[in-house]
Scaffold this motif. Sequence first.
Motif, PDB file in Angstrom:
ATOM      1  N   PHE A  38       0.834  -1.203   0.000  1.00  0.00           N
ATOM      2  CA  PHE A  38       0.000   0.000   0.000  1.00  0.00           C
ATOM      3  C   PHE A  38       0.868   1.253   0.000  1.00  0.00           C
ATOM      4  O   PHE A  38       0.562   2.224  -0.679  1.00  0.00           O
ATOM      5  CB  PHE A  38      -0.952   0.019   1.199  1.00  0.00           C
ATOM      6  CG  PHE A  38      -2.017  -1.045   1.156  1.00  0.00           C
ATOM      7  CD1 PHE A  38      -2.670  -1.381  -0.028  1.00  0.00           C
ATOM      8  CD2 PHE A  38      -2.385  -1.707   2.308  1.00  0.00           C
ATOM      9  CE1 PHE A  38      -3.663  -2.344  -0.054  1.00  0.00           C
ATOM     10  CE2 PHE A  38      -3.377  -2.680   2.298  1.00  0.00           C
ATOM     11  CZ  PHE A  38      -4.016  -3.007   1.106  1.00  0.00           C
ATOM     12  N   ALA A  39       1.964   1.226   0.745  1.00  0.00           N
ATOM     13  CA  ALA A  39       2.876   2.377   0.774  1.00  0.00           C
ATOM     14  C   ALA A  39       3.484   2.619  -0.604  1.00  0.00           C
ATOM     15  O   ALA A  39       3.567   3.765  -1.066  1.00  0.00           O
ATOM     16  CB  ALA A  39       3.966   2.163   1.815  1.00  0.00           C
ATOM     17  N   MET A  40       3.881   1.541  -1.284  1.00  0.00           N
ATOM     18  CA  MET A  40       4.432   1.673  -2.641  1.00  0.00           C
ATOM     19  C   MET A  40       3.391   2.261  -3.580  1.00  0.00           C
ATOM     20  O   MET A  40       3.699   3.160  -4.374  1.00  0.00           O
ATOM     21  CB  MET A  40       4.880   0.302  -3.160  1.00  0.00           C
ATOM     22  CG  MET A  40       6.111  -0.247  -2.488  1.00  0.00           C
ATOM     23  SD  MET A  40       6.468  -1.986  -2.900  1.00  0.00           S
ATOM     24  CE  MET A  40       6.330  -2.005  -4.667  1.00  0.00           C
ATOM     25  N   ALA A  41       2.173   1.751  -3.488  1.00  0.00           N
ATOM     26  CA  ALA A  41       1.102   2.234  -4.363  1.00  0.00           C
ATOM     27  C   ALA A  41       0.805   3.708  -4.097  1.00  0.00           C
ATOM     28  O   ALA A  41       0.631   4.496  -5.024  1.00  0.00           O
ATOM     29  CB  ALA A  41      -0.157   1.397  -4.163  1.00  0.00           C
ATOM     30  N   CYS A  42       0.754   4.066  -2.828  1.00  0.00           N
ATOM     31  CA  CYS A  42       0.463   5.453  -2.452  1.00  0.00           C
ATOM     32  C   CYS A  42       1.554   6.390  -2.969  1.00  0.00           C
ATOM     33  O   CYS A  42       1.255   7.429  -3.556  1.00  0.00           O
ATOM     34  CB  CYS A  42       0.326   5.556  -0.934  1.00  0.00           C
ATOM     35  SG  CYS A  42      -0.118   7.202  -0.342  1.00  0.00           S
ATOM     36  N   GLN A  43       2.801   6.001  -2.780  1.00  0.00           N
ATOM     37  CA  GLN A  43       3.909   6.832  -3.248  1.00  0.00           C
ATOM     38  C   GLN A  43       3.893   7.003  -4.756  1.00  0.00           C
ATOM     39  O   GLN A  43       4.361   8.015  -5.278  1.00  0.00           O
ATOM     40  CB  GLN A  43       5.246   6.239  -2.799  1.00  0.00           C
ATOM     41  CG  GLN A  43       5.464   6.360  -1.312  1.00  0.00           C
ATOM     42  CD  GLN A  43       6.699   5.597  -0.843  1.00  0.00           C
ATOM     43  OE1 GLN A  43       7.326   4.863  -1.603  1.00  0.00           O
ATOM     44  NE2 GLN A  43       7.025   5.765   0.423  1.00  0.00           N
ATOM     45  N   ALA A  44       3.326   6.011  -5.449  1.00  0.00           N
ATOM     46  CA  ALA A  44       3.245   6.079  -6.910  1.00  0.00           C
ATOM     47  C   ALA A  44       1.970   6.767  -7.386  1.00  0.00           C
ATOM     48  O   ALA A  44       1.721   6.849  -8.580  1.00  0.00           O
ATOM     49  CB  ALA A  44       3.336   4.677  -7.509  1.00  0.00           C
ATOM     50  N   GLY A  45       1.138   7.239  -6.441  1.00  0.00           N
ATOM     51  CA  GLY A  45      -0.025   8.033  -6.808  1.00  0.00           C
ATOM     52  C   GLY A  45      -1.367   7.328  -6.808  1.00  0.00           C
ATOM     53  O   GLY A  45      -2.363   7.906  -7.243  1.00  0.00           O
ATOM     54  N   ASP A  46      -1.437   6.089  -6.311  1.00  0.00           N
ATOM     55  CA  ASP A  46      -2.716   5.392  -6.268  1.00  0.00           C
ATOM     56  C   ASP A  46      -3.484   5.797  -5.006  1.00  0.00           C
ATOM     57  O   ASP A  46      -3.065   5.504  -3.892  1.00  0.00           O
ATOM     58  CB  ASP A  46      -2.524   3.881  -6.298  1.00  0.00           C
ATOM     59  CG  ASP A  46      -3.846   3.146  -6.365  1.00  0.00           C
ATOM     60  OD1 ASP A  46      -4.570   3.332  -7.357  1.00  0.00           O
ATOM     61  OD2 ASP A  46      -4.163   2.430  -5.401  1.00  0.00           O
ATOM     62  N   VAL A  47      -4.602   6.473  -5.199  1.00  0.00           N
ATOM     63  CA  VAL A  47      -5.379   7.023  -4.087  1.00  0.00           C
ATOM     64  C   VAL A  47      -5.903   5.923  -3.167  1.00  0.00           C
ATOM     65  O   VAL A  47      -5.860   6.055  -1.948  1.00  0.00           O
ATOM     66  CB  VAL A  47      -6.548   7.884  -4.621  1.00  0.00           C
ATOM     67  CG1 VAL A  47      -7.401   8.418  -3.498  1.00  0.00           C
ATOM     68  CG2 VAL A  47      -6.012   9.015  -5.462  1.00  0.00           C
ATOM     69  N   GLU A  48      -6.382   4.824  -3.740  1.00  0.00           N
ATOM     70  CA  GLU A  48      -6.880   3.731  -2.897  1.00  0.00           C
ATOM     71  C   GLU A  48      -5.758   3.144  -2.045  1.00  0.00           C
ATOM     72  O   GLU A  48      -5.957   2.802  -0.886  1.00  0.00           O
ATOM     73  CB  GLU A  48      -7.521   2.629  -3.737  1.00  0.00           C
ATOM     74  CG  GLU A  48      -8.107   1.532  -2.859  1.00  0.00           C
ATOM     75  CD  GLU A  48      -8.764   0.403  -3.629  1.00  0.00           C
ATOM     76  OE1 GLU A  48      -9.309  -0.489  -2.969  1.00  0.00           O
ATOM     77  OE2 GLU A  48      -8.743   0.415  -4.874  1.00  0.00           O
ATOM     78  N   GLY A  49      -4.577   3.048  -2.609  1.00  0.00           N
ATOM     79  CA  GLY A  49      -3.421   2.567  -1.849  1.00  0.00           C
ATOM     80  C   GLY A  49      -3.145   3.448  -0.645  1.00  0.00           C
ATOM     81  O   GLY A  49      -2.836   2.953   0.445  1.00  0.00           O
ATOM     82  N   CYS A  50      -3.291   4.763  -0.826  1.00  0.00           N
ATOM     83  CA  CYS A  50      -3.104   5.696   0.297  1.00  0.00           C
ATOM     84  C   CYS A  50      -4.136   5.450   1.394  1.00  0.00           C
ATOM     85  O   CYS A  50      -3.799   5.413   2.576  1.00  0.00           O
ATOM     86  CB  CYS A  50      -3.205   7.141  -0.180  1.00  0.00           C
ATOM     87  SG  CYS A  50      -1.885   7.650  -1.292  1.00  0.00           S
ATOM     88  N   GLY A  51      -5.375   5.287   0.984  1.00  0.00           N
ATOM     89  CA  GLY A  51      -6.431   5.036   1.966  1.00  0.00           C
ATOM     90  C   GLY A  51      -6.209   3.740   2.709  1.00  0.00           C
ATOM     91  O   GLY A  51      -6.355   3.676   3.937  1.00  0.00           O
ATOM     92  N   GLN A  52      -5.826   2.697   1.989  1.00  0.00           N
ATOM     93  CA  GLN A  52      -5.584   1.405   2.627  1.00  0.00           C
ATOM     94  C   GLN A  52      -4.370   1.462   3.553  1.00  0.00           C
ATOM     95  O   GLN A  52      -4.376   0.884   4.641  1.00  0.00           O
ATOM     96  CB  GLN A  52      -5.405   0.312   1.566  1.00  0.00           C
ATOM     97  CG  GLN A  52      -6.645   0.017   0.774  1.00  0.00           C
ATOM     98  CD  GLN A  52      -7.769  -0.551   1.627  1.00  0.00           C
ATOM     99  OE1 GLN A  52      -7.547  -1.199   2.644  1.00  0.00           O
ATOM    100  NE2 GLN A  52      -8.989  -0.296   1.213  1.00  0.00           N
ATOM    101  N   GLN A  53      -3.338   2.164   3.133  1.00  0.00           N
ATOM    102  CA  GLN A  53      -2.168   2.329   3.995  1.00  0.00           C
ATOM    103  C   GLN A  53      -2.574   3.066   5.270  1.00  0.00           C
ATOM    104  O   GLN A  53      -2.148   2.703   6.364  1.00  0.00           O
ATOM    105  CB  GLN A  53      -1.054   3.092   3.278  1.00  0.00           C
ATOM    106  CG  GLN A  53       0.183   3.263   4.135  1.00  0.00           C
ATOM    107  CD  GLN A  53       1.228   4.166   3.513  1.00  0.00           C
ATOM    108  OE1 GLN A  53       0.989   4.833   2.508  1.00  0.00           O
ATOM    109  NE2 GLN A  53       2.402   4.196   4.108  1.00  0.00           N
TER     110      GLN A  53
END
Length: 83
Positions: A38-53
């Motif tokens: 989730f942290a990788m996804a968030c850092q790459a700009g995925d909004v759902e990844g940020c929420g899940q992180q």
Amino acid sequence: LYDRACELGEPRACTQLGLLATTGRGVRAEPERARKLFAMACQAGDVEGCGQQGVMLIRGLGGAADAAGGRTLVERACSDGHG
């Protein structure tokens, strides 16, 4: 396929793989790995990844709890249209 796509830099694939690793559906349940994905996804700009992180941080899943940091990520995801 999600694993390979995530390795190749596709943030949505990292989020989807993180969701699977959180629940243990189709893969072994690994909260620590899910949190990293989730942290990788968030850092790459995925909004759902940020929420899940953020949820993982708030709940202390896969590592130490960080309610303030988690809240910031969840609020960011909401303001960016997820949730």
